[in-house]
Design a protein around this motif. Structure first.
Motif, PDB file in Angstrom:
ATOM      1  N   PHE A 161       0.844  -1.194   0.000  1.00 44.96           N
ATOM      2  CA  PHE A 161       0.000   0.000   0.000  1.00 44.96           C
ATOM      3  C   PHE A 161       0.875   1.237   0.000  1.00 44.96           C
ATOM      4  CE2 PHE A 161      -2.215  -3.295   2.494  1.00 44.96           C
ATOM      5  CZ  PHE A 161      -3.338  -3.467   1.687  1.00 44.96           C
ATOM      6  N   ASP A 162       0.384   2.254  -0.610  1.00 46.48           N
ATOM      7  CA  ASP A 162       1.104   3.523  -0.529  1.00 46.48           C
ATOM      8  C   ASP A 162       0.747   4.217   0.786  1.00 46.48           C
ATOM      9  OD1 ASP A 162      -1.386   4.628  -0.821  1.00 46.48           O
ATOM     10  OD2 ASP A 162      -1.172   4.948  -2.997  1.00 46.48           O
ATOM     11  N   ARG A 163       1.306   5.412   1.033  1.00 43.92           N
ATOM     12  CA  ARG A 163       1.114   6.074   2.316  1.00 43.92           C
ATOM     13  C   ARG A 163      -0.356   6.477   2.567  1.00 43.92           C
ATOM     14  NH1 ARG A 163       5.342   7.430   5.298  1.00 43.92           N
ATOM     15  NH2 ARG A 163       7.463   7.255   4.438  1.00 43.92           N
ATOM     16  N   LYS A 164      -1.036   6.972   1.539  1.00 37.47           N
ATOM     17  CA  LYS A 164      -2.451   7.373   1.697  1.00 37.47           C
ATOM     18  C   LYS A 164      -3.304   6.191   2.109  1.00 37.47           C
ATOM     19  CE  LYS A 164      -2.671  11.387  -1.347  1.00 37.47           C
ATOM     20  NZ  LYS A 164      -3.346  11.982  -2.529  1.00 37.47           N
ATOM     21  N   GLN A 165      -3.073   5.034   1.455  1.00 37.52           N
ATOM     22  CA  GLN A 165      -3.865   3.852   1.769  1.00 37.52           C
ATOM     23  C   GLN A 165      -3.565   3.362   3.183  1.00 37.52           C
ATOM     24  OE1 GLN A 165      -2.526   1.489  -1.539  1.00 37.52           O
ATOM     25  NE2 GLN A 165      -4.354   1.969  -2.796  1.00 37.52           N
ATOM     26  N   GLN A 166      -2.306   3.439   3.581  1.00 36.35           N
ATOM     27  CA  GLN A 166      -1.947   3.018   4.928  1.00 36.35           C
ATOM     28  C   GLN A 166      -2.641   3.887   5.996  1.00 36.35           C
ATOM     29  OE1 GLN A 166       2.322   3.176   4.953  1.00 36.35           O
ATOM     30  NE2 GLN A 166       2.562   1.260   3.777  1.00 36.35           N
ATOM     31  N   ARG A 167      -2.646   5.212   5.762  1.00 35.57           N
ATOM     32  CA  ARG A 167      -3.316   6.104   6.710  1.00 35.57           C
ATOM     33  C   ARG A 167      -4.821   5.813   6.780  1.00 35.57           C
ATOM     34  NH1 ARG A 167       0.371  10.126   4.725  1.00 35.57           N
ATOM     35  NH2 ARG A 167      -1.188  10.875   3.233  1.00 35.57           N
ATOM     36  N   GLY A 168      -5.393   5.510   5.613  1.00 35.67           N
ATOM     37  CA  GLY A 168      -6.828   5.198   5.596  1.00 35.67           C
ATOM     38  C   GLY A 168      -7.138   3.944   6.382  1.00 35.67           C
TER      39      GLY A 168
END
Length: 287
Positions: free
Chosen positions: A10-17
């Motif tokens: 996952f990229d960073r945005k997906q990880q935060r989500g």
């Protein structure tokens, strides 16, 4: 295996989500478990017998009022009242025809002769009959001031000059009705036609027949009809059945139509009181 691992990249945005979603799930679960630990409130049903007794008392009072028969004058029994009292349609019709002929029922014997009701019905309802004092007064023959309506001398005069006491001498007109006649006369500033009297609330056809035996209407000498197509707003406002709004709309329609050609067109005006047309025509002409 390489393809399987790619599913968890996952990229960073997906990880935060995903992180935020996990936090929300934990909050919801914590709230659920906390609510399960709260003490349960036990529903206590109080004794409602006191309230039920009050309700039953109110129902009983209402029922007794509904079944109560108050004293009434049998000359004024309506279709609905007759139905509630147990009269048949034929018996009610006989009473109404008798009254429309200008006659009155003045005793329970008269009532039975006119309506042909059974003796059983008469015995149960007649105690509630209430006739005028001059009928029920046993000493009326010895009362020199009493004069039955049929024996009173008819004096014909202009109703515009009649007093309330003179109006009450007409059979069927009492204090309330005579008062309404006086108030309407004041509002109109004088009657100009007998039909205006007949338009007063409470005046029946039979009472109007009696009234016409005593009174007539003569229009004031200075009275003259107003021409609708040339009248000013001030002149139109002098007509007792018109108000500011109606006069404004009449003038607008008069301009749009280049003058009214018929009363049918006049009645198309917004808020024109069509039921008063005959009375309005006493004051207005088209030209």
């Amino acid at each position: 295996m390489k393809n399987f691992k790619s599913l968890f990249l996952f990229d960073r945005k997906q990880q935060r989500g995903i992180f935020v979603l996990i936090i929300l799930l934990l909050i919801v679960l914590a709230g659920f478990f906390y609510s399960q630990q709260l003490p349960k409130k036990v529903l206590v049903i109080e004794d409602s017998s006191v309230y039920q007794h009050k309700v039953d008392s109110l129902v009983a009072v209402q029922q007794s009022r509904r079944d109560t028969i108050y004293p009434f004058n049998p000359n004024y029994i309506t279709d609905y009242r007759g139905y509630k009292l147990g009269l048949s349609v034929e018996e009610i019709d006989r009473l109404h025809r008798y009254r429309e002929s200008g006659k009155w029922v003045n005793s329970k014997k008269d009532f039975q002769q006119v309506t042909q009701v059974s003796g059983q019905w008469l015995d149960s309802i007649a105690p509630y009959f209430k006739f005028p004092d001059w009928v029920t007064n046993s000493d009326k023959k010895n009362n020199k001031s009493f004069v039955p309506f049929k024996d009173r001398k008819i004096v014909i005069k202009d109703i515009n000059g009649a007093t309330q006491e003179e109006l009450k001498k007409v059979y069927g007109i009492g204090p309330a009705l005579s008062g309404r006649i006086i108030k309407e006369r004041e509002r109109l500033k004088s009657f100009i036609d007998i039909s205006q009297v007949g338009d007063i609330y409470g005046l029946t056809d039979s009472t109007m027949i009696q009234l016409k035996k005593h009174f007539f209407v003569s229009a004031p000498i200075a009275f003259h009809k107003i021409a609708l197509n040339t009248a000013t707003e001030e002149e139109l406002l002098s007509i007792p059945y018109f108000d500011d709004y109606l006069v404004e709309k009449l003038v607008e329609q008069r301009i749009l139509r280049d003058g009214f050609k018929s009363w049918d067109k006049v009645m198309l005006t917004s808020r024109f009181p069509q039921e008063k047309l005959a009375l309005i025509q006493l004051y207005l002409t088209l030209n």
